[in-house]
Design a protein around this motif. Structure first.
Motif: not given
Length: 199
Positions: A141-143, A147-150, A153-161
């Motif tokens: 998530l930190r990486r 790359r994509d900016g803080e 975060l909501p997009l990353w959480r959805t993607w990781m799920a």
């Protein structure tokens, strides 16, 4: 198995010695969750394979469609190569959020597929080698946010799920031929040529 150093050259030698399973092409998948270190691994392995072509799934996926793009990869790349014919795909532009320019994928001795779900069951019988790159969730998530900016975060959480669900159903890690540590506590002395193998 304790982490052990292995060279990209050694892995490349095993891949070259194996029979092609996708027509005349040895298909190598470098899979694992986002931010694990797949791109770096794929680039170094492709170099060891003699400048093998890499196709990145980031050229197919999008925030809105993290995993459902597979039929396009099949039709535009895998099926033609399996028949000994060059593939051709249209890259997805993440900024414009639309399909962009076309890219040719010539028939070569080896093709490296890099990205989330490249070793999925749908292609398992055509893979010469499936690599799983493993890295802890917090590091990934930190990486990703670096790359994509803080704001992502909501997009990353959805993607990781979505990734979690896919990998749990697919059993990708369990089927991998090689499991790699994408964030080793003890890095190899020469990371450009050596990685840490977990299995």
């Amino acid at each position: 198995m304790e982490p052990a150093p292995e060279t990209y050259t050694a892995l490349a030698s095993r891949i070259r010695a194996a029979a092609p399973q996708c027509g005349p092409v040895r298909l190598v998948a470098v899979d694992g969750p986002s931010g694990a270190g797949k791109s770096t691994f794929a680039e170094r392995l492709a170099g060891a394979l003699g400048s093998a072509r890499i196709v990145h799934t980031d050229d197919f996926a999008s925030w809105d469609d993290p995993l459902g793009w597979w039929p396009r990869l099949e039709e535009q790349v895998l099926k033609p190569l399996g028949s000994g014919v060059a593939g051709r795909f249209q890259r997805y532009d993440w900024v414009r959020r639309e399909l962009a320019e076309w890219h040719d994928v010539p028939v070569g001795h080896t093709l490296v597929l890099e990205g989330v779900s490249t070793a999925r069951r749908a292609v398992a019988d055509r893979l010469t080698c499936a690599v799983w790159v493993e890295t802890g969730r917090a590091v990934r998530l930190r990486r990703g946010l670096a790359r994509d900016g803080e704001d992502a975060l909501p997009l990353w959480r959805t993607w990781m799920a979505a990734e979690d669900e896919h990998f749990a159903q697919d059993g990708t890690r369990e089927r991998a031929d090689v499991v790699v540590d994408g964030d080793p506590h003890t890095a190899p002395a020469d990371p450009a040529h050596t990685y840490m193998r977990l299995r």
